[in-house]
Design an enzyme around this catalytic site. Sequence first.
Site, PDB file in Angstrom:
ATOM      1  N   LEU A  63      -1.771   2.417  13.427  1.00  0.00           N
ATOM      2  CA  LEU A  63      -2.882   2.887  14.766  1.00  0.00           C
ATOM      3  C   LEU A  63      -4.048   3.486  13.849  1.00  0.00           C
ATOM      4  O   LEU A  63      -5.104   3.449  14.301  1.00  0.00           O
ATOM      5  CB  LEU A  63      -2.473   3.604  15.614  1.00  0.00           C
ATOM      6  N   ASP A 307       4.573  -4.973  12.238  1.00  0.00           N
ATOM      7  CA  ASP A 307       3.977  -4.740  10.990  1.00  0.00           C
ATOM      8  C   ASP A 307       2.532  -4.768  11.168  1.00  0.00           C
ATOM      9  O   ASP A 307       1.745  -5.335  10.418  1.00  0.00           O
ATOM     10  CB  ASP A 307       4.609  -5.381   9.649  1.00  0.00           C
TER      11      ASP A 307
END
Lengths: 440, 310
Positions: A63, A307
């Site tokens: 993130l 991923d």
Amino acid sequence: MRTLLRNGRILDPSQDLDMVGNVLLEDAQIIELGPETSGDADRVIDCSGLWIAPGLVDMHTHLREPGQEHRETIRSGTMAGAAGGYTNLCCMPNTSPPLDNPALVDFILDRAASPDSGGIFVAPVGALTVGQEGEQLSDMAALKRAGVVAVSDEGNPIQNARVMMRAMETCLQIDLPIMAHCEEKSLSEGGCINEGTMSALLGLPGIPRTAEEIAVMRNGLLSLNTGCRLHVMRVSTWGTIEIIGRLKDLGAPVTCDVCPHHFILTEEEIGEFNPHFKTSPPLRTQVDLDIVMQGLAGGVIDAIASDHSPYASHEVSVPIEEAPFGGAALETTLGATLTYLTHPGVLSPLQTFRKLSTTPTEILRLDAGTLRPAATAVAQIVLVDPNVEWSFDPQRTFSRGKNSPFAGAEFRGKVVMTMCGVEVYRDPLFDESRFATPVA
Amino acid sequence: MSRHLLAIRQLEPTEIRELLNLARDFKKRVVAGQDTTVKTRRAIGLLLFENSTRTRVSFEQAASYLGHRTVNFSGAGSSMRKGETLKDTILTLRFERLEALVMRHPAAGAAALAAKDFGSPVINAGDGQHEHPTQALGDALTIMERKGGLDGLVVAIVGDVNHSRVARSNAWLLTKMGAEVRFVGPRTLMPSNPAKLPGSVYYDLRTGVADADVIMCLRLQRERMDDGLLTSVGEYRRQYQVTRSVLRSANQDVLVMHPGPLNRGVEIDDSTADGANSAIADQVSNGIFVRMAALHWVFEEAKVAAGGKA
């Protein structure tokens, strides 16, 4: 407020449930599901032809916040997650600074819970060592109290076996799994793509498969000996799958995941130096893909992770040797999985959601991965149109990262709605005529 | 769409032949003292991110024979040192109205990346360990002059094949033109999976050069020893140095080549480098003519694309 999801194919691996029926929600909670449901609803969604499954759980998301907001933020990442069918994202600790103290865990959880974020859960993964430098163990007990669900040094894995062994002993003590990216850096350092035919052809420094396999073997043996739960992230070689299968046979508490690019793409995709196909571990060969498929079908591979590695476009407009590893993936993982595993029959629909939701939930002990009434804090549901054909356009995503090995790829099967307590995402293609408000 | 010269691997044999014929023609005219300048004079950017005096001089000479202007940029003082991306540097040069770019860069694929954004022809003057097409063309011209052609020749490329863009470009060119290529060197300096490269692999020098028509020495970078790829320079010299005694295993009139700069006494001994079999000086000279050919060739296509009116 009652919502009835009517006449969909309910796929709930946590109950081994695969049937056509209804799901009834009251406020933010599932209260009933089955072939027939009783009671009135304020809103009815016609789910015929759609799949109703537990919201997806991603074991491997970046993130990027704090510190790398030009690549992604918790807001943009969770919105992309919702659009990808996810209700839980496990975010990796290689932020800037790395997620090695409880204050940063608080920050991430606060941001994720903020009303302007994507409305889904974020489960942070803490750093295994201070600064992810591979030397001094972080205060993992404090991190766990703050809310991390696992610890990892991610792309900067611990190279010293003694440090790794101490980390495992500590994690066993506090009952926290270690998520390991397995890479022996002395073999991979400076590498760019798989060491093989393409690296020979293009004159690019290669990353040998043994760099992954040696680290998997080392970490697996340490797990076997300490008893610490080890989750091997993003497996990519046939050797790794053989080793993990053997470790499991020996009784090691080892699990693993694979990402779509490692069951769909080979090193050949690099073509003329396309940096969007530079991944870590690198894309391998058709032989590896075949064994990965067997590992998925046979159960050695427990989960499918995205991923999701977003980067700003200027960071990938560089020669492949200088480009970062990875691509944005939250909005392609389900489509890629359905297209390449579910529709061809490698995985049944139920197995698909087991690997995308229920097993990750079990490995990380999350509050997710099931449609069982009132089993989770709020209902977490994804509605999927399994047959819609679509093409992925990275420019039209919520993620700030537009780098993807699947740009322009054609997929069959798409998220049409994600619910996490409330509706957090609805695809623009979702037919509004499916909504009905019953006449009292 | 501009025509670029990025990699020999991407060229058809007819294109290679075309380039070599052009080079031969330019050489004839230069040697005869005839005018070689072209009607449309261009501004050529020489963008070298690695120090390379010989390549820069060679391209400058080539451009000057054609009547083009060259503008030099070196990596050391460039805006990229100030954090600018390669893409922005290329775009800037495009808007500075440069009409072709000669580029050397330490990363494989950099020239291909530049070609996407530059909008005019790009000539790869060496990209990482990938390719160095004009070097291979110069080498081919040299061999053709001395041997009459390329078809059917046995060429041994000796040394650090894995890290060599010269080896890759030469291997593609020579096999496309009908020669047999052998890669000779220690295992640690061979690509781990050379199957896709057009050549067979030999780890023993004398077997590798047996009956060879051409021996190409590659430059040995001393830092390979620090990488642990060599036990010692002395051991490399004992096993792979091209000497007069090694030449006895090859054909009698074997041609010895080296892309320079030479490590005399390492990959090649003094007497061989300067001996009768050596074509090293010709390689340097011919470099100019193939670069003239390259500069001409990339603009030829632009002319075709513009309807032949340029």
